[in-house]
Design a protein around this motif. Structure first.
Motif, PDB file in Angstrom:
ATOM      1  N   ALA A   9       0.831  -1.205   0.000  1.00  0.00           N
ATOM      2  CA  ALA A   9       0.000   0.000   0.000  1.00  0.00           C
ATOM      3  C   ALA A   9       0.871   1.262   0.000  1.00  0.00           C
ATOM      4  CB  ALA A   9      -0.936  -0.002   1.209  1.00  0.00           C
ATOM      5  N   THR A  10       1.934   1.249   0.766  1.00  0.00           N
ATOM      6  CA  THR A  10       2.830   2.405   0.830  1.00  0.00           C
ATOM      7  C   THR A  10       3.575   2.580  -0.493  1.00  0.00           C
ATOM      8  OG1 THR A  10       3.073   2.075   3.207  1.00  0.00           O
ATOM      9  CG2 THR A  10       4.715   3.473   2.132  1.00  0.00           C
ATOM     10  N   GLY A  11       4.005   1.488  -1.091  1.00  0.00           N
ATOM     11  CA  GLY A  11       4.673   1.561  -2.386  1.00  0.00           C
ATOM     12  C   GLY A  11       3.765   2.135  -3.462  1.00  0.00           C
ATOM     13  N   ILE A  12       2.506   1.695  -3.455  1.00  0.00           N
ATOM     14  CA  ILE A  12       1.539   2.234  -4.415  1.00  0.00           C
ATOM     15  C   ILE A  12       1.345   3.731  -4.187  1.00  0.00           C
ATOM     16  CG2 ILE A  12      -0.906   2.194  -5.063  1.00  0.00           C
ATOM     17  CD1 ILE A  12      -0.765  -0.890  -4.533  1.00  0.00           C
ATOM     18  N   GLN A  13       1.249   4.131  -2.927  1.00  0.00           N
ATOM     19  CA  GLN A  13       1.080   5.560  -2.627  1.00  0.00           C
ATOM     20  C   GLN A  13       2.285   6.371  -3.088  1.00  0.00           C
ATOM     21  OE1 GLN A  13      -1.608   7.237  -1.706  1.00  0.00           O
ATOM     22  NE2 GLN A  13      -0.446   9.136  -1.837  1.00  0.00           N
ATOM     23  N   TYR A  14       3.486   5.842  -2.899  1.00  0.00           N
ATOM     24  CA  TYR A  14       4.677   6.538  -3.396  1.00  0.00           C
ATOM     25  C   TYR A  14       4.606   6.706  -4.917  1.00  0.00           C
ATOM     26  CZ  TYR A  14       7.884   6.947   0.602  1.00  0.00           C
ATOM     27  OH  TYR A  14       8.511   7.326   1.765  1.00  0.00           O
ATOM     28  N   LEU A  15       4.178   5.658  -5.614  1.00  0.00           N
ATOM     29  CA  LEU A  15       4.085   5.742  -7.071  1.00  0.00           C
ATOM     30  C   LEU A  15       3.014   6.734  -7.509  1.00  0.00           C
ATOM     31  CD1 LEU A  15       4.583   1.990  -8.053  1.00  0.00           C
ATOM     32  CD2 LEU A  15       6.228   3.881  -8.249  1.00  0.00           C
ATOM     33  N   ILE A  16       1.887   6.755  -6.819  1.00  0.00           N
ATOM     34  CA  ILE A  16       0.839   7.736  -7.113  1.00  0.00           C
ATOM     35  C   ILE A  16       1.397   9.147  -6.969  1.00  0.00           C
ATOM     36  CG2 ILE A  16      -1.312   8.748  -6.221  1.00  0.00           C
ATOM     37  CD1 ILE A  16      -2.195   5.833  -5.569  1.00  0.00           C
ATOM     38  N   MET A  17       2.147   9.368  -5.904  1.00  0.00           N
ATOM     39  CA  MET A  17       2.721  10.688  -5.677  1.00  0.00           C
ATOM     40  C   MET A  17       3.752  11.040  -6.751  1.00  0.00           C
ATOM     41  SD  MET A  17       2.883  10.467  -1.535  1.00  0.00           S
ATOM     42  CE  MET A  17       3.410  12.132  -1.177  1.00  0.00           C
ATOM     43  N   ALA A  18       4.556  10.063  -7.175  1.00  0.00           N
ATOM     44  CA  ALA A  18       5.548  10.299  -8.224  1.00  0.00           C
ATOM     45  C   ALA A  18       4.855  10.653  -9.537  1.00  0.00           C
ATOM     46  CB  ALA A  18       6.441   9.073  -8.397  1.00  0.00           C
ATOM     47  N   VAL A  19       3.788   9.928  -9.876  1.00  0.00           N
ATOM     48  CA  VAL A  19       3.038  10.221 -11.101  1.00  0.00           C
ATOM     49  C   VAL A  19       2.443  11.627 -11.030  1.00  0.00           C
ATOM     50  CG1 VAL A  19       0.958   9.591 -12.406  1.00  0.00           C
ATOM     51  CG2 VAL A  19       2.580   7.824 -11.704  1.00  0.00           C
ATOM     52  N   ASN A  20       1.900  12.000  -9.887  1.00  0.00           N
ATOM     53  CA  ASN A  20       1.347  13.350  -9.730  1.00  0.00           C
ATOM     54  C   ASN A  20       2.425  14.415  -9.888  1.00  0.00           C
ATOM     55  OD1 ASN A  20      -1.254  12.431  -9.390  1.00  0.00           O
ATOM     56  ND2 ASN A  20      -1.130  12.414  -7.154  1.00  0.00           N
ATOM     57  N   ASP A  21       3.613  14.135  -9.351  1.00  0.00           N
ATOM     58  CA  ASP A  21       4.725  15.081  -9.509  1.00  0.00           C
ATOM     59  C   ASP A  21       5.086  15.242 -10.986  1.00  0.00           C
ATOM     60  OD1 ASP A  21       4.964  15.437  -6.753  1.00  0.00           O
ATOM     61  OD2 ASP A  21       6.498  13.881  -6.556  1.00  0.00           O
ATOM     62  N   VAL A  22       5.160  14.134 -11.706  1.00  0.00           N
ATOM     63  CA  VAL A  22       5.513  14.189 -13.127  1.00  0.00           C
ATOM     64  C   VAL A  22       4.431  14.922 -13.915  1.00  0.00           C
ATOM     65  CG1 VAL A  22       5.898  12.787 -15.204  1.00  0.00           C
ATOM     66  CG2 VAL A  22       6.997  12.163 -13.048  1.00  0.00           C
ATOM     67  N   ARG A  23       3.162  14.677 -13.590  1.00  0.00           N
ATOM     68  CA  ARG A  23       2.062  15.390 -14.267  1.00  0.00           C
ATOM     69  C   ARG A  23       2.185  16.896 -14.052  1.00  0.00           C
ATOM     70  NH1 ARG A  23      -2.962  11.452 -12.755  1.00  0.00           N
ATOM     71  NH2 ARG A  23      -2.588   9.940 -14.411  1.00  0.00           N
ATOM     72  N   ARG A  24       2.448  17.276 -12.808  1.00  0.00           N
ATOM     73  CA  ARG A  24       2.611  18.712 -12.511  1.00  0.00           C
ATOM     74  C   ARG A  24       3.819  19.281 -13.244  1.00  0.00           C
ATOM     75  NH1 ARG A  24       2.815  19.301  -6.284  1.00  0.00           N
ATOM     76  NH2 ARG A  24       3.293  21.463  -6.848  1.00  0.00           N
ATOM     77  N   LEU A  25       4.872  18.496 -13.319  1.00  0.00           N
ATOM     78  CA  LEU A  25       6.081  18.932 -14.019  1.00  0.00           C
ATOM     79  C   LEU A  25       5.795  19.137 -15.505  1.00  0.00           C
ATOM     80  CD1 LEU A  25       9.125  19.471 -13.687  1.00  0.00           C
ATOM     81  CD2 LEU A  25       9.509  17.046 -14.109  1.00  0.00           C
TER      82      LEU A  25
END
Length: 164
Positions: free
Chosen positions: A143-159
Motif C-alpha cells: 500500500a505504501t509503495g503504491i502511494q509513493y508511485l501515485i505521488m511520483a506520477v502526480n509530480d511528473v504530471r505537474r512537471l
C-alpha cells in the motif's frame, strides 16, 4: 477510492492501539491488584507494534505526515518548481523502491512463518502465530509503495504541466 482503503487501514491501526492500551492497563491492574498478569501481553505488544506501523504507513505518507526535511525541497518548489518537482518525483520513486525491497524481503519471512507454523510465546503458557503480522507487513508495504508511485506520477504530471 484508494485513499479510503488507506484511511480504513489507518483506522484499523488506531483501533488496535486502543485495544493494546486496554490490554496494558488490564495487565498492570491484574499484576498490582490480583498478582495475576494477563498472559502474553509482552508477546502481543512486540508483534503489534510492527503491524500497526505498516497498517498506518501508507496513510501517513498520503496525508503528508511522513518525517522529512523540507528545507531544500520546499525552497526549490517555491523558487524553482520544475527542479523541485523533478527532485520530489525522484524521492517518491526511490521511496517506492525501498518499500518494494521491504516487501520482497518480508515475503520469504511470511511464507516461512506459514510453512513452519511459527509462533511467539511459550508453549503451554501463551502462543500466537506470527504470520498475521507478517501478512500486514506485506499489505502495508504494498500500500505504501503504491502511494509513493501515485505521488511520483502526480509530480511528473505537474512537471509536464509547467511546474504548477
Amino acid at each position: 477510492m484508494y485513499s479510503r482503503l488507506l484511511g480504513a487501514m489507518n483506522a484499523l491501526g488506531t483501533v488496535w492501539i486502543f485495544i493494546l492500551m486496554v490490554l496494558i492497563n488490564s495487565d498492570i491492574l491484574g499484576r498490582e491488584l490480583f498478582s495475576t498478569p494477563v498472559r502474553g501481553t509482552t508477546e502481543l505488544l512486540s508483534l503489534s507494534i510492527v503491524g500497526i506501523v505498516f497498517l498506518q504507513l501508507g496513510h501517513a505518507l498520503m496525508a503528508g505526515r511522513m518525517t522529512r526535511s523540507d528545507m531544500v525541497i520546499e525552497t526549490l518548489l517555491l523558487h524553482k518548481p520544475k527542479i523541485g518537482l523533478a527532485l520530489q518525483a525522484v524521492f517518491h520513486v526511490l521511496g517506492a523502491v525501498f518499500v518494494a525491497i521491504i516487501f520482497w524481503g518480508s515475503l520469504g519471512l511470511f511464507e516461512e512463518a506459514l510453512e513452519i507454523n511459527e509462533y511467539v510465546g511459550a508453549a503451554g503458557d501463551f502462543t500466537a502465530p506470527t504470520w498475521p503480522v507478517r501478512l500486514l507487513i506485506l499489505i502495508g508495504a504494498a500500500a505504501t509503495g503504491i502511494q509513493y508511485l501515485i505521488m511520483a506520477v502526480n509530480d511528473v504530471r505537474r512537471l509536464l504541466a509547467g511546474g504548477k
